[in-house]
Design an enzyme around this catalytic site. Structure first.
Site, PDB file in Angstrom:
ATOM      1  N   ARG A 138      -5.364   5.496  -8.141  1.00  0.00           N
ATOM      2  CA  ARG A 138      -5.062   6.920  -7.969  1.00  0.00           C
ATOM      3  C   ARG A 138      -4.972   7.356  -9.484  1.00  0.00           C
ATOM      4  NH1 ARG A 138       0.118   7.347  -4.258  1.00  0.00           N
ATOM      5  NH2 ARG A 138       0.039   9.663  -4.999  1.00  0.00           N
ATOM      6  N   LEU A 147       0.694  -1.107   0.147  1.00  0.00           N
ATOM      7  CA  LEU A 147       0.016   0.033  -0.092  1.00  0.00           C
ATOM      8  C   LEU A 147       0.920   1.190   0.012  1.00  0.00           C
ATOM      9  CD1 LEU A 147      -2.679  -0.925   2.871  1.00  0.00           C
ATOM     10  CD2 LEU A 147      -2.749  -1.000   0.382  1.00  0.00           C
ATOM     11  N   ASP A 148       0.234   2.199  -0.760  1.00  0.00           N
ATOM     12  CA  ASP A 148       1.238   3.423  -0.834  1.00  0.00           C
ATOM     13  C   ASP A 148       1.360   4.126   0.715  1.00  0.00           C
ATOM     14  OD1 ASP A 148       1.317   3.159  -3.581  1.00  0.00           O
ATOM     15  OD2 ASP A 148      -0.406   4.671  -3.898  1.00  0.00           O
ATOM     16  N   LYS A 149       2.555   4.833   1.023  1.00  0.00           N
ATOM     17  CA  LYS A 149       2.790   5.182   2.314  1.00  0.00           C
ATOM     18  C   LYS A 149       1.528   5.970   3.259  1.00  0.00           C
ATOM     19  CE  LYS A 149       5.428   9.106   4.621  1.00  0.00           C
ATOM     20  NZ  LYS A 149       6.206   9.988   4.167  1.00  0.00           N
TER      21      LYS A 149
END
Length: 325
Positions: free
Chosen positions: A237, A138-140
């Site tokens: 995104r 997962l992105d930060k």
């Protein structure tokens, strides 16, 4: 200490005419480019059953690639006592709810303080599993559920299940702009042609499919539920930005504040200060890699996301009342 690994793949149309090292990077993204290049020069890569030891060698669509390599012990990362929100754990897997701000794996600019460092502290034996059992990221600043393999057999099964699209991942998001209906996005994703740290919808990218439905509509925002059919970097995104409905707080992909007309000062301030993409991995479902049992977990919506929805509902209600006067 080393581990033997065998990888096979076929050169896709998107790699026709590309260098062998570039093609391996697309076929086997779990391994670094430097490692793949070393495997080529060490003579561990065959193209159509012939050893090719030149990374710049060109390949064409349909060629069969086989990698037989020895993985030496991974770089030693430090175990760090970082708190984990563990949703489920047994001898084979661990499911956790990742907070915003936690990077998954050490990299440039983030040498430690990551989820990987936390996993090494929580379960030291996981250092025997490549990438400490991390099979997806997962992105930060994305919150929510991740599954981690605690053993090599579990990792093998989970990686295969991910490739076969047998792991279900559902997300909640808030995007800019009013959306009238759900649907799906089937657009390939690859590196942005000029911004190398960004991803983009590009003709030469990898197949990427995102399904979405509308949960709630606001005056100039929409609450969505999304399901990934594929798992490309930044997929949701990028796809939402491609639809011209970037996620709230996603400044990388155009999610700058877009308040509705005559928004209150409180809402204007809240949107300006929402500093992460409004994206949460809400549900994870899979077959247990050892028992085969179908399992599913849900992660509660994080407080900042709940507050965003609350503010948008208040704005909608306030202007509905104005219209009735």
């Amino acid at each position: 200490m080393s581990e033997h690994i065998e990888l096979t793949g076929t050169v896709p149309a998107s790699c026709n005419g590309k260098r062998l090292d570039q093609t391996l990077a697309e076929l086997f993204p779990d391994y670094s480019r430097s490692r793949l290049k070393t495997w080529i020069t060490d003579g561990w890569v065959k193209v159509d059953d012939e050893v090719v030891d030149k990374p710049r060698e060109k390949v064409i669509t349909g060629m069969d690639i086989t990698v037989n390599a020895e993985i030496m012990e991974e770089q030693r990362f430090e175990a760090q006592a970082i708190e984990l929100d563990i949703v489920y754990e047994d001898d084979a897997i661990l499911v956790l709810n990742k907070p915003a701000g936690l990077v998954v794996h050490p990299g440039a600019g983030t040498p430690d303080g990551t989820l990987l460092n936390a996993l090494l502290h929580h379960y030291p034996a996981i250092d025997q599993v490549p990438r400490a059992g991390i099979i997806h990221r997962l992105d930060k600043d994305t919150t929510g559920l991740m599954v981690v393999a605690k053993t090599l057999p579990a990792q093998t099964h989970l990686v295969a299940a991910m490739q076969e699209r047998e792991i279900t991942r559902e997300y909640e998001a808030v995007c800019n702009g009013p959306m009238t209906a759900g649907g799906h996005i089937d657009e390939p994703i690859g590196r942005h042609p000029t911004k190398r740290t960004h991803m983009a919808v590009v003709p030469t990218g990898k197949p990427a499919v995102t399904h979405y439905r509308v949960v709630e509509r606001f005056r100039n925002h929409t609450h969505l539920r999304l399901r990934l059919e594929t798992g490309r970097t930044h997929q949701i995104r990028v796809h939402m930005a491609h639809l011209r409905h970037p996620l709230v707080g996603d400044f990388t992909y155009g999610g700058r504040p877009r308040p509705p007309q005559n928004a209150s000062p409180e809402l204007l301030s809240f949107l300006r200060n929402f500093k992460r993409q409004a994206l949460h991995a809400a549900r994870l479902s899979l077959h247990h890699p050892i028992t085969g049992e179908w399992m599913s977990w849900d992660a509660p919506t994080p407080p900042d996301f709940v507050e965003l929805l609350k503010m948008l509902r208040a704005d909608r209600q306030s202007h509905a009342n104005d219209d009735q006067r």
